[in-house]
Design a protein around this motif. Structure first.
Motif, short mmCIF file in Angstrom:
data_model
loop_
_atom_site.label_atom_id
_atom_site.label_comp_id
_atom_site.label_asym_id
_atom_site.label_seq_id
_atom_site.Cartn_x
_atom_site.Cartn_y
_atom_site.Cartn_z
N ILE A 168 0.90 -1.11 0.02
CA ILE A 168 0.01 0.10 -0.04
C ILE A 168 0.90 1.15 0.08
N GLN A 205 -1.32 6.33 1.24
CA GLN A 205 -2.89 5.89 0.93
C GLN A 205 -3.06 4.81 2.29
N ILE A 256 -7.13 3.43 4.60
CA ILE A 256 -7.82 2.06 4.35
C ILE A 256 -8.56 1.77 5.61
N GLN A 297 -11.06 2.94 -0.17
CA GLN A 297 -10.15 1.84 -0.65
C GLN A 297 -8.76 2.40 -1.03
N GLY A 298 -7.80 1.84 -0.91
CA GLY A 298 -6.58 2.11 -1.26
C GLY A 298 -6.34 2.72 -2.67
#
Length: 491
Positions: free
Chosen positions: A134, A138, A142, A148-149
């Motif tokens: 990830i 971001q 999460i 959402q990433g």
């Protein structure tokens, strides 16, 4: 007893109904957590054994994805007071997430170790994957609800964006913490730290170890379609379905496959390859897909001389005016918003294919006389002009071959055959033959020579062969054709 097709639809309905039920329950759990109304129901159990059984229950999902899922613990048994339902939701979400974001032949490992002091013991249970990781910017998003990433149209995986939020909130309700450490290109590590509340009675709760709800997020293996249509489907239109959701592909194949030969691709990149290999009559594509989204695939197809004639229908949940305009600007012929009516979809598909066939018929009737009058796209007109110029230039050459014609217009023989048939409804050989006969008709009406002279002028090897072919095409011999046309013109 039901047919195989109905049985497949029933299983699909059941699987998706369960997904919807889980989603609704997760939303209700989040609502109760937010309002402070959710209470834990702790009971004595063996925590390590409970988590081990959860992992074991998810192994079939991992195997279907060709991922190694393992569990290791520094301590064999850990009696504790915990809420089995909440612990299950925490780790099922974390493990299934790790499986979802891991590639084939990768590894997901779940581990447990003791931490803290003897007075305040705790257990750390980690879920580690070797997925894409990830990005740092971001990571903080999460755990936010509905986030959402990856929010791009090329994101690799679907999701509601509430699983990690629920896992974090349930962990905190247990007075624990949920943290994440991720490196792009290497993977992610999620760690759940829970205080160990030792029960007065250290007996293992059979219920905690036995009652594990297994996910069905991964469908059972599906029968793949044959790479080539069989005799039964040979004459049906070929439709390419490009969609990353296997259930949606199944749904579309079920409804479109009754009247069409359906081939499938899981993303835009594979869709482009399938279009080049099969050159379908129509492409039905999702927008948001991994590797290559529907917009880019559409642009590449419409920029390809060999494929641009194929109609493309975009299916998408992105319903804003800007998204619709972007889809149409990418070259899509039609745009349908999800959720869509099957009746509307099949009607649009049928109309596009019928329109293409009507174009074939119109071309067959009139292209030789008035090519500019036919309603065709600019790209098709350019292709036809180049093709007809090549035929016209060498019309008198009886040795003209399809291979030579293909080379002259810059295509392979197979590509030329597919392209000519897609635009005209005829094979290249039939097209050349028809062109020669139509040109012969024009020359005969203009009295440009004898029947023998004209037969050689349009590339026939003998007047006898020419007269036979002419009679088959026009229902009369060449000499009669001249006389009847002359009488018609005088009248």
């Amino acid at each position: 007893p039901v047919s195989e097709e109905l049985d497949g639809q029933h299983r699909l309905m059941r699987r998706n109904a369960r997904r919807l039920l889980r989603l609704v329950n997760q939303l209700l759990d989040l609502s109760r957590l937010e309002s402070g109304q959710m209470k834990l129901h702790r009971e004595p159990g063996e925590l390590i054994g409970f988590v081990r059984e959860l992992v074991r229950g998810l192994v079939p999902m991992a195997e279907r994805r060709q991922i190694s899922l393992t569990f290791e613990s520094e301590v064999e048994h850990l009696p504790a007071l915990f809420d089995p339902d909440a612990i299950e939701k925490i780790f099922v979400n974390l493990i299934s997430n790790a499986l979802k974001f891991s590639s084939e032949e990768s590894q997901v490992s779940v581990g447990a170790r003791l931490a803290g002091s003897s007075e305040l013991p705790s257990v750390v249970i980690s879920v580690v994957d070797t997925g894409p990781g990830i990005p740092e910017e971001q990571v903080h998003r999460i755990f936010e609800r509905f986030q959402q990433g990856d929010t791009s149209s090329r994101r690799q995986h679907e999701g509601s964006g509430i699983g990690l939020t629920l896992a974090r909130d349930l962990t905190e309700l247990h007075d624990g913490t949920l943290t994440v450490d991720s490196v792009v290109g290497e993977g992610s590590r999620f760690e759940v730290t829970l205080p160990v509340d030792t029960p007065d009675d250290a007996q293992v709760s059979e219920r905690a170890a036995a009652e594990t709800v297994l996910l069905e997020d991964v469908a059972a293996p599906r029968d793949r379609l044959p790479s080539k249509p069989d005799e039964e489907t040979l004459d049906r239109p070929t439709i390419l379905v490009v969609e990353d959701n296997a259930d949606v592909r199944d749904y579309l194949r079920t409804h479109l496959g009754r009247d069409n030969y359906v081939i499938e691709a899981e993303d835009g990149s594979l869709g482009l390859e399938a279009a080049q290999e099969h050159e379908p009559d129509l492409i039905l594509s999702d927008v948001m897909m991994p590797n290559m989204d529907g917009y880019e695939m559409c642009r590449l197809i419409k920029a390809n001389e060999k494929l641009r004639h194929i109609p493309i229908v975009m299916l998408t949940a992105k319903a804003s005016e800007r998204d619709t305009i972007e889809g149409l600007q990418s070259g899509a012929d039609d745009y349908l918003e999800k959720p869509f009516s099957v009746a509307e979809l099949t009607t649009r598909v049928s109309n596009l294919i019928s329109t293409r066939r009507e174009l074939h018929e119109a071309f067959s009737r009139e292209i030789f006389v008035r090519p500019a009058d036919i309603e065709i796209t600019p790209e098709e007109e350019v292709f036809l002009d180049r093709l007809l110029d090549a035929i016209n230039t060498h019309l008198g050459d009886a040795n003209l071959t399809i291979d030579w014609l293909a080379d002259d217009v810059g295509l392979s023989r197979r590509q030329l055959e597919r392209r000519v048939e897609a635009v005209t409804g005829q094979s290249p050989a039939a097209l050349v033959r028809r062109f020669r006969l139509e040109r012969a008709s024009q020359l005969l009406r203009a009295r440009a020579g004898t029947v023998s002279e004209i037969s050689y002028a349009v590339g026939f090897r003998s007047p006898a062969h020419f007269s036979k072919a002419f009679r088959q095409a026009f229902g009369e011999p060449p000499s009669e054709h001249v006389r009847l046309r002359s009488e018609s013109e005088e009248a």
